[in-house]
Design a protein around this motif. Sequence first.
Motif, PDB file in Angstrom:
ATOM      1  N   ILE A 341       0.803  -1.375   0.029  1.00  0.00           N
ATOM      2  CA  ILE A 341      -0.141   0.097   0.000  1.00  0.00           C
ATOM      3  C   ILE A 341       0.808   1.393  -0.140  1.00  0.00           C
ATOM      4  N   GLN A 342       1.901   1.284   0.790  1.00  0.00           N
ATOM      5  CA  GLN A 342       2.867   2.399   0.967  1.00  0.00           C
ATOM      6  C   GLN A 342       3.412   2.817  -0.304  1.00  0.00           C
ATOM      7  N   ILE A 343       3.892   2.017  -1.202  1.00  0.00           N
ATOM      8  CA  ILE A 343       4.698   2.170  -2.399  1.00  0.00           C
ATOM      9  C   ILE A 343       3.645   2.469  -3.549  1.00  0.00           C
ATOM     10  N   MET A 344       2.409   1.742  -3.726  1.00  0.00           N
ATOM     11  CA  MET A 344       1.672   1.867  -4.676  1.00  0.00           C
ATOM     12  C   MET A 344       0.831   3.168  -4.538  1.00  0.00           C
ATOM     13  N   ALA A 345       0.252   3.369  -3.137  1.00  0.00           N
ATOM     14  CA  ALA A 345      -0.538   4.712  -3.273  1.00  0.00           C
ATOM     15  C   ALA A 345       0.180   5.975  -3.313  1.00  0.00           C
ATOM     16  N   GLY A 346       1.640   5.913  -2.998  1.00  0.00           N
ATOM     17  CA  GLY A 346       2.380   6.924  -3.276  1.00  0.00           C
ATOM     18  C   GLY A 346       2.630   7.180  -4.866  1.00  0.00           C
ATOM     19  N   SER A 347       2.682   6.150  -5.595  1.00  0.00           N
ATOM     20  CA  SER A 347       2.917   6.185  -6.939  1.00  0.00           C
ATOM     21  C   SER A 347       1.640   6.588  -7.803  1.00  0.00           C
ATOM     22  N   VAL A 348       0.595   6.050  -7.203  1.00  0.00           N
ATOM     23  CA  VAL A 348      -0.817   6.464  -7.732  1.00  0.00           C
ATOM     24  C   VAL A 348      -1.016   8.103  -7.600  1.00  0.00           C
ATOM     25  N   ALA A 349      -0.462   8.610  -6.489  1.00  0.00           N
ATOM     26  CA  ALA A 349      -0.764  10.094  -6.279  1.00  0.00           C
ATOM     27  C   ALA A 349       0.050  10.807  -6.930  1.00  0.00           C
ATOM     28  N   LEU A 350       1.170  10.407  -7.337  1.00  0.00           N
ATOM     29  CA  LEU A 350       2.071  11.034  -8.475  1.00  0.00           C
ATOM     30  C   LEU A 350       1.529  11.059  -9.735  1.00  0.00           C
ATOM     31  N   GLN A 351       0.807  10.011 -10.109  1.00  0.00           N
ATOM     32  CA  GLN A 351       0.116   9.934 -11.420  1.00  0.00           C
ATOM     33  C   GLN A 351      -0.923  11.101 -11.688  1.00  0.00           C
ATOM     34  N   THR A 352      -1.482  11.586 -10.714  1.00  0.00           N
ATOM     35  CA  THR A 352      -2.450  12.588 -10.509  1.00  0.00           C
ATOM     36  C   THR A 352      -2.104  13.902 -11.292  1.00  0.00           C
ATOM     37  N   LEU A 353      -0.792  14.062 -11.354  1.00  0.00           N
ATOM     38  CA  LEU A 353      -0.388  15.316 -11.935  1.00  0.00           C
ATOM     39  C   LEU A 353      -0.228  15.010 -13.318  1.00  0.00           C
ATOM     40  N   SER A 354      -0.834  14.411 -13.999  1.00  0.00           N
ATOM     41  CA  SER A 354      -0.731  14.134 -15.498  1.00  0.00           C
ATOM     42  C   SER A 354      -1.959  13.276 -16.002  1.00  0.00           C
ATOM     43  N   SER A 355      -2.910  13.037 -15.135  1.00  0.00           N
ATOM     44  CA  SER A 355      -4.141  12.280 -15.284  1.00  0.00           C
ATOM     45  C   SER A 355      -5.118  12.619 -16.180  1.00  0.00           C
ATOM     46  N   ALA A 356      -5.191  13.779 -16.683  1.00  0.00           N
ATOM     47  CA  ALA A 356      -6.121  14.473 -17.476  1.00  0.00           C
ATOM     48  C   ALA A 356      -5.532  14.315 -19.058  1.00  0.00           C
ATOM     49  N   VAL A 357      -4.308  13.550 -19.252  1.00  0.00           N
ATOM     50  CA  VAL A 357      -3.889  13.941 -20.528  1.00  0.00           C
ATOM     51  C   VAL A 357      -4.760  12.693 -21.446  1.00  0.00           C
ATOM     52  N   GLN A 358      -5.119  11.544 -21.105  1.00  0.00           N
ATOM     53  CA  GLN A 358      -5.933  10.767 -21.652  1.00  0.00           C
ATOM     54  C   GLN A 358      -7.282  11.445 -22.477  1.00  0.00           C
ATOM     55  N   PRO A 359      -8.223  11.994 -21.684  1.00  0.00           N
ATOM     56  CA  PRO A 359      -9.324  12.857 -22.335  1.00  0.00           C
ATOM     57  C   PRO A 359      -8.896  13.884 -23.260  1.00  0.00           C
ATOM     58  N   LEU A 360      -7.619  14.621 -22.831  1.00  0.00           N
ATOM     59  CA  LEU A 360      -7.219  15.633 -23.867  1.00  0.00           C
ATOM     60  C   LEU A 360      -6.874  15.115 -25.265  1.00  0.00           C
ATOM     61  N   ALA A 361      -5.986  14.108 -25.149  1.00  0.00           N
ATOM     62  CA  ALA A 361      -5.669  13.553 -26.430  1.00  0.00           C
ATOM     63  C   ALA A 361      -6.733  12.875 -27.074  1.00  0.00           C
ATOM     64  N   LEU A 362      -7.652  12.213 -26.449  1.00  0.00           N
ATOM     65  CA  LEU A 362      -8.862  11.687 -27.240  1.00  0.00           C
ATOM     66  C   LEU A 362      -9.549  12.678 -27.819  1.00  0.00           C
ATOM     67  N   SER A 363      -9.714  13.820 -27.269  1.00  0.00           N
ATOM     68  CA  SER A 363     -10.564  15.085 -27.715  1.00  0.00           C
ATOM     69  C   SER A 363     -10.142  15.562 -29.131  1.00  0.00           C
ATOM     70  N   GLN A 364      -8.738  15.511 -29.168  1.00  0.00           N
ATOM     71  CA  GLN A 364      -7.972  15.872 -30.607  1.00  0.00           C
ATOM     72  C   GLN A 364      -7.780  14.689 -31.358  1.00  0.00           C
ATOM     73  N   GLY A 365      -8.370  13.365 -31.110  1.00  0.00           N
ATOM     74  CA  GLY A 365      -8.182  12.425 -31.938  1.00  0.00           C
ATOM     75  C   GLY A 365      -6.887  11.769 -32.044  1.00  0.00           C
ATOM     76  N   GLN A 366      -6.019  12.261 -31.009  1.00  0.00           N
ATOM     77  CA  GLN A 366      -4.512  11.677 -31.002  1.00  0.00           C
ATOM     78  C   GLN A 366      -4.283  10.307 -30.426  1.00  0.00           C
ATOM     79  N   THR A 367      -5.189   9.215 -31.163  1.00  0.00           N
ATOM     80  CA  THR A 367      -5.241   7.991 -30.364  1.00  0.00           C
ATOM     81  C   THR A 367      -3.996   7.226 -30.753  1.00  0.00           C
ATOM     82  N   LYS A 368      -3.169   7.601 -31.917  1.00  0.00           N
ATOM     83  CA  LYS A 368      -2.110   6.952 -32.060  1.00  0.00           C
ATOM     84  C   LYS A 368      -1.205   7.170 -31.223  1.00  0.00           C
ATOM     85  N   LEU A 369      -1.043   8.730 -30.911  1.00  0.00           N
ATOM     86  CA  LEU A 369      -0.181   9.278 -29.754  1.00  0.00           C
ATOM     87  C   LEU A 369       0.045   8.571 -28.540  1.00  0.00           C
ATOM     88  N   LEU A 370      -1.390   8.342 -28.351  1.00  0.00           N
ATOM     89  CA  LEU A 370      -1.664   7.710 -27.046  1.00  0.00           C
ATOM     90  C   LEU A 370      -0.861   6.079 -27.001  1.00  0.00           C
TER      91      LEU A 370
END
Length: 514
Positions: A341-370
């Motif tokens: 829990i200690q290591i995984m929870a910290g890792s997931v917390a860090l990922q929230t700094l860029s978690s909105a990239v998926q909907p951003l790329a999808l909105s621009q049709g950048q599926t190949k980039l993803l």
Amino acid sequence: MKSVWKNITRKNDIQLSRQGMKQQLAKGVAWLSAAKLIVNGLSTLSTLILARYLTPDDFGLVAFATTMLSVISAVTELSLASALIHHRNPTDVHYNTAWTLNVLRSSTIGGIFCLAAPWISDTHGDPRLQSVMMILGITLALNGLTNPKMVVLTKNLVFWQEFVRNVAERLAGVTVGIVIAVIYQSYWALIASTVVSQLVSIAVSYLVYPYRPRVSFQHAKQLWSFSIWLTLGQIVNTLNWKFDHLLVGFLLGNKALGYYTVGDNLSTKPTREMISPLETTLFPGFSKIGEDKQRLKSAYSKAQTLVAMIALPVGVGIALLSSSIVLLFLGEKWEPVILVIQIMAGSVALQTLSSAVQPLALSQGQTKLLFKRDLISFAIRIPLIVVGLWTAGLLGVLIGRAISTVVSVHMNMTIVKMIIGTSIREQWLANIRSLTGVVSMVVLVGGLHYQLGVGHSVLQMITHLILFIFVGAVAYASVVLGLWLLVGKPHGPEHECISLLQSLIGKVKARLNK
């Protein structure tokens, strides 16, 4: 009945134009947040109760089967819902085509999964696995019957249907799972929970949006042209996040996989479920303003900093409280889960700094980039996990995951820079108040935990846990708000939260005065 739903959809379109996208997104986030809050609470409660009646071996057995199922599902995932959302004006024929393709796909891989059950069971050396896989295979075959027209409401930024479906399926699954666990204390409680949840989900999808499917292949090529890169990305992404479970199960056994799976659920679900509502609304929201780059850049910045400000302290907080949570609710037999829990929870917390990239790329049709991002992430993450497992066992796997998370965040920020021009430095600075607040929380709660410990009696454990939560919340909020006031109260996530709080207080006062 069909005319009624057409009128509802028409009213939703009118409502969207009148109220504006921001208000609709706020309502969507509210619906989905309420759903995720309830679902996450039920899931956590279920895990805590089931862990009392079942063993790590039970969890590991089911996790091994469900992980294989997840991988197979991802390899054949068609991502048609995203294609329908992205399509400007889908017709009934588009939905019929999506339904037909989903039915064929799910029935085929469900059958293959059932046929492979005896061989995999023998290879793994656990005869129980055969019946578990067959039941899950049948459930997967039925999954293709889900109503594809649910996306009509999603396209119009209406999300109440997701609340109904998510809460109904989770409530049914948790109830059945707990009852069976208490009575029989068997791993079948986990299987029954999964099956019932899936069946309820299918039924509710047709209740909230009536639809009579027809067999059609007319627009298969059109839908597939958008979703192909999403599908390839989903394959790589699932292998990326599930391959470690298969490795742990094969090489370290069911018991180790049980620790790993339970730790993963308790550490990552609260954070991911918290930010999921906002991410779900962002895809259709970003799509509607996708042609205005400046507006899109501003919307992304506001959304991402809000996600990080809310989810970052939750993930770090779970890591800080892991000892108290495990020993108080699960018992000493689950003590190895603490490190997970200690290591995984910290890792997931860090990922929230860029978690909105998926909907951003999808909105621009950048599926190949993803897809390219997922492929690079896979090429980095898997070797780290394999080397970690070979040299340090379960601890090595966790360290490998943590290192790959740092790399993943950097790649996501690079993608944001490519799409809307926001530099990586700007993205870090946008979250500086949240990051500083988290550091203060770690220092104060960590120091307090070092002085007091977890506690010995149940009452002492509860008292210490409440104290840790209170100190962490006050430390984080004080630092974030203090820095915000210090720099002149710029328009940001703090402003959005305060505005929302004021709006809720105003509504409560208005109702009390009536």
